[in-house]
Write a protein that holds these residues in place. Structure first.
Motif, PDB file in Angstrom:
ATOM      1  N   VAL A  87       0.900  -1.116  -0.094  1.00 26.41           N
ATOM      2  CA  VAL A  87      -0.086  -0.122  -0.118  1.00 26.41           C
ATOM      3  C   VAL A  87       0.880   1.156   0.240  1.00 26.41           C
ATOM      4  N   SER A 136      -3.913   7.075   7.922  1.00 26.12           N
ATOM      5  CA  SER A 136      -4.912   7.522   7.071  1.00 26.12           C
ATOM      6  C   SER A 136      -4.526   8.666   6.194  1.00 26.12           C
ATOM      7  N   GLN A 159      -8.432   6.583   2.658  1.00 24.55           N
ATOM      8  CA  GLN A 159      -7.832   5.295   2.899  1.00 24.55           C
ATOM      9  C   GLN A 159      -7.259   5.153   4.067  1.00 24.55           C
ATOM     10  N   ARG A 160      -7.812   4.036   4.930  1.00 26.55           N
ATOM     11  CA  ARG A 160      -7.261   3.809   5.804  1.00 26.55           C
ATOM     12  C   ARG A 160      -6.504   2.289   5.894  1.00 26.55           C
TER      13      ARG A 160
END
Length: 167
Positions: A89, A115, A119-120
């Motif tokens: 990610v 965060s 998106q977390r």
């Protein structure tokens, strides 16, 4: 690099399992010899549960999360020792916020979340609450946006030759 605290190596864990099995089966055999044969199936169930727990523990000890911080990107790599990163990610460094959230209930573990733009990403689930709090503070230092004054180099550990994983 974030990894579980593996207090036993895989070899030591399976040695523990073998010694527990030998002791449990030895006691069960003596009990069966004296006519209490019903102890044997329950000993088998107990050893099967212990074996499953040891297997899961040894397997989870190989999990790793690697955080790579560059001038513009924070990359989180999830994987296992020996098989490399299985998921990656990437978050924009300047927009990423570090959140330490309380658990759903009073005694639940905290959650460390990165965060960025909706998106977390949850990280460090294998750490204790104290370790997660320390990591959150450290990440907040490292992810200081360009418009804020950066911490001194000595605070980041670079003057001591330590990488992020060594602190």
């Amino acid at each position: 690099m974030i990894s579980p605290n593996a207090s036993l190596s895989a070899r030591q864990a399976w040695l523990f399992m073998g010694l527990s099995a030998a002791l449990g089966l030895g006691i069960a055999a003596v009990m069966a010899w004296h006519g209490l044969w019903l102890v044997l199936p329950f000993t088998g169930l107990e050893l099967a549960a212990l074996g499953a727990a040891v297997y899961v523990s040894v397997r989870r000890n190989a999990d790793r999360e690697v955080l790579v911080i560059t001038p513009h990107v924070l990359r989180v790599e999830y994987g296992r020792v020996g098989s490399g990163a299985t998921a990656v990610v990437e978050l924009t460094r300047g927009l990423t916020r570090v959140l330490l959230e309380p658990g759903a209930h009073r005694h639940d573990a905290t959650r460390l979340v990165l965060s960025c733009a909706g998106q977390r990403v949850r990280i460090a689930a294998c750490l204790t609450d104290e370790e997660r709090a320390g990591l959150a503070a450290r990440l907040k230092q490292l992810l200081t946006p360009a418009w804020c004054p950066a911490p001194a180099a000595a605070d980041l550990g670079s003057a001591h030759g330590l990488s992020f994983g060594d602190r």
